[in-house]
Design a protein around this motif. Structure first.
Motif, short mmCIF file in Angstrom:
data_model
loop_
_atom_site.label_atom_id
_atom_site.label_comp_id
_atom_site.label_asym_id
_atom_site.label_seq_id
_atom_site.Cartn_x
_atom_site.Cartn_y
_atom_site.Cartn_z
N GLY A 208 0.81 -1.21 0.00
CA GLY A 208 0.00 0.00 0.00
C GLY A 208 0.85 1.26 0.00
O GLY A 208 0.48 2.27 -0.62
N ALA A 209 1.98 1.19 0.71
CA ALA A 209 2.88 2.35 0.72
C ALA A 209 3.50 2.58 -0.65
O ALA A 209 3.55 3.72 -1.14
N ILE A 210 3.92 1.51 -1.29
CA ILE A 210 4.52 1.63 -2.62
C ILE A 210 3.50 2.19 -3.61
O ILE A 210 3.81 3.02 -4.46
N GLU A 211 2.25 1.77 -3.44
CA GLU A 211 1.18 2.22 -4.32
C GLU A 211 0.95 3.72 -4.20
O GLU A 211 0.53 4.37 -5.17
N GLN A 212 1.24 4.29 -3.02
CA GLN A 212 1.00 5.72 -2.80
C GLN A 212 2.17 6.60 -3.24
O GLN A 212 2.05 7.82 -3.23
N LEU A 213 3.30 6.00 -3.61
CA LEU A 213 4.44 6.80 -4.03
C LEU A 213 4.17 7.47 -5.37
O LEU A 213 3.39 6.98 -6.18
N ASP A 214 4.81 8.59 -5.59
CA ASP A 214 4.73 9.25 -6.89
C ASP A 214 5.19 8.27 -7.98
O ASP A 214 6.15 7.52 -7.79
N PRO A 215 4.50 8.22 -9.11
CA PRO A 215 4.88 7.28 -10.17
C PRO A 215 6.35 7.39 -10.58
O PRO A 215 6.97 6.37 -10.92
N ARG A 236 2.15 -9.88 -4.72
CA ARG A 236 2.59 -9.88 -6.11
C ARG A 236 1.55 -9.20 -7.01
O ARG A 236 1.90 -8.51 -7.98
N ALA A 237 0.26 -9.36 -6.70
CA ALA A 237 -0.78 -8.75 -7.52
C ALA A 237 -0.64 -7.23 -7.54
O ALA A 237 -0.82 -6.58 -8.58
N VAL A 238 -0.32 -6.64 -6.38
CA VAL A 238 -0.16 -5.18 -6.32
C VAL A 238 1.04 -4.74 -7.16
O VAL A 238 0.95 -3.81 -7.97
N TYR A 239 2.16 -5.43 -7.00
CA TYR A 239 3.37 -5.01 -7.70
C TYR A 239 3.27 -5.27 -9.21
O TYR A 239 3.82 -4.50 -10.01
N ASP A 240 2.58 -6.33 -9.58
CA ASP A 240 2.37 -6.57 -11.01
C ASP A 240 1.54 -5.45 -11.62
O ASP A 240 1.80 -5.00 -12.75
N ARG A 241 0.52 -5.01 -10.88
CA ARG A 241 -0.33 -3.94 -11.38
C ARG A 241 0.46 -2.64 -11.55
O ARG A 241 0.21 -1.86 -12.49
N ALA A 324 4.99 5.50 3.22
CA ALA A 324 5.15 6.22 1.95
C ALA A 324 5.79 7.58 2.17
O ALA A 324 6.67 8.01 1.40
N ALA A 325 5.38 8.27 3.23
CA ALA A 325 5.94 9.59 3.53
C ALA A 325 7.42 9.49 3.88
O ALA A 325 8.23 10.34 3.45
N GLU A 326 7.79 8.49 4.66
CA GLU A 326 9.20 8.33 5.06
C GLU A 326 10.07 7.99 3.85
O GLU A 326 11.16 8.53 3.69
N ILE A 327 9.60 7.07 2.99
CA ILE A 327 10.37 6.69 1.81
C ILE A 327 10.53 7.90 0.88
O ILE A 327 11.61 8.16 0.35
#
Length: 367
Positions: A208-215, A236-241, A324-327
């Protein structure tokens, strides 16, 4: 080697206990001693220094809860293990028995103390573990990874020596790899691990955090994540998407090399993990395991956080939004990441195995 003194190493069956035992075993063998491992059945799945021919399995049990039935079962199993360990000590006649924590160390250390064999325990945590605490009054000496662990107990502090956490050869090799500073718009190598058994929380929060990062930041990520088998499909489904560059596995046998290649680590804060992050010198976001009676992982993470090498987030605050904010903040400040790497490395001790081996020789009086 058949006439060389034998040192028995006793460790619980997880990597956090076994890896320091393995590191000490390597140094002792280099000095001409024989070594054997005493442990429980879980250790047989770990490959490394200790082959089956060098390992003795002694019955043991952990205190899993405080119900009368559970406590009685634990007492019976530990009593049985102590009888087995007494026979083992009489047969092997070790010069010393060294414990590395975990309830499987109770039978061999108690048996050794009953037979007046020199004993030593090593504790890698910032707060002494329960098994070691139970043994601390019986043993000949105590080694700690961090200073000040026993400052509030003068009686135990008098027989304590700070040695650091022994590092196996793979970690020492990784420690020689310099940190690669993050370049503007360059790849960000992110490693996510959850301890020897994995951690569901990482599967719940990190995608979920990776999904919220800027593209644009997503496109720069080179992610390696430890994911339990039962969580693999949904992660894996999230990262594949997202079409993310990632490598997922339940366990990485080459974890030291992956730590060395990373620019940011997200992890639990077990003693072994914290010691390895310090030895190698890598920035981290640490999420202590909640609910522990002695809050050892919270204290462990504090060692790196206080030095400036890590960000400590308690699990109740560890959300996808917070991560997401920390990364994002760290990716936007490469100089801070580099400074964190230097700060983490300042905590590490690469000579701990030799220091502990010196102490073993003094306790066993075998120099």
């Amino acid at each position: 080697m058949t006439d060389a003194p034998l040192i028995l190493l006793a460790a619980g069956g997880t990597g956090g206990h076994l890896f320091p035992a393995e590191a000490l075993g390597v140094v002792l063998m280099q000095r001409g001693y024989r070594v054997r491992l005493v442990t429980d059945h879980r250790a047989m799945k770990y490959s490394g220094l200790f082959s089956a021919e060098m390992t003795d399995v002694v019955p043991s049990e952990t205190v899993r809860n405080r119900t009368p039935w559970a406590l009685a079962r634990t007492a019976v199993m530990l009593g049985t293990g102590t009888l087995v360990a007494l026979n083992l000590m009489r047969r092997l006649k070790p010069a010393a028995v060294i414990g590395f924590g975990g309830y499987p160390t109770l039978p061999p250390l108690i048996a050794a103390s009953l037979l007046r064999i020199p004993t030593l325990i090593h504790d890698a945590n910032a707060v002494m573990g329960r098994a070691n605490r139970l043994l601390s009054g019986r043993v000949s000496a105590i080694a700690t990874s961090l200073p000040g662990v026993l400052d509030r107990d003068p009686q135990l502090a008098g027989k304590a020596t700070t040695t650091g956490t022994p590092m196996r050869p793979a970690i020492l090799a990784a420690a020689a790899v310099p940190f690669v500073s993050l370049q503007p718009n360059g790849p960000l190598r992110l490693l996510v691990v959850g301890g020897s058994q994995g951690a569901r929380i990482m599967a719940d929060i990190v995608p979920g955090a990776i999904e919220q990062l800027d593209p644009a930041l997503q496109a720069r990520l080179m992610l390696t994540q430890q994911v339990r088998d039962e969580d693999m499909a949904r992660v894996r489904a999230v990262y594949d998407r997202l079409k993310l560059s990632c490598e997922l596995a339940p366990f990485f046998s080459d974890l030291p090399a992956r730590l060395a290649a990373s620019q940011l680590v997200v992890s639990r804060s077990g003693a072994g993990t914290v010691a390895e992050l310090g030895a190698i010198g890598r920035p981290s976001i640490l999420v202590p395991l909640p609910g522990a009676i002695d809050q050892d992982q919270f204290a462990n993470a504090g060692v790196l956080a206080d030095a400036g090498g890590a960000i400590r987030i308690v699990q109740s605050d560890f959300t996808s939004e917070r991560l997401a904010a920390e990364i994002t903040a760290l990716a936007g400040d490469p100089n801070r990441l580099t400074a964190m790497a230097v700060a983490a490395k300042s905590v590490g001790r690469l000579d701990a195995a030799d220091r502990l081996a010196d102490l073993v020789e003094r306790v066993a009086d075998v120099r």
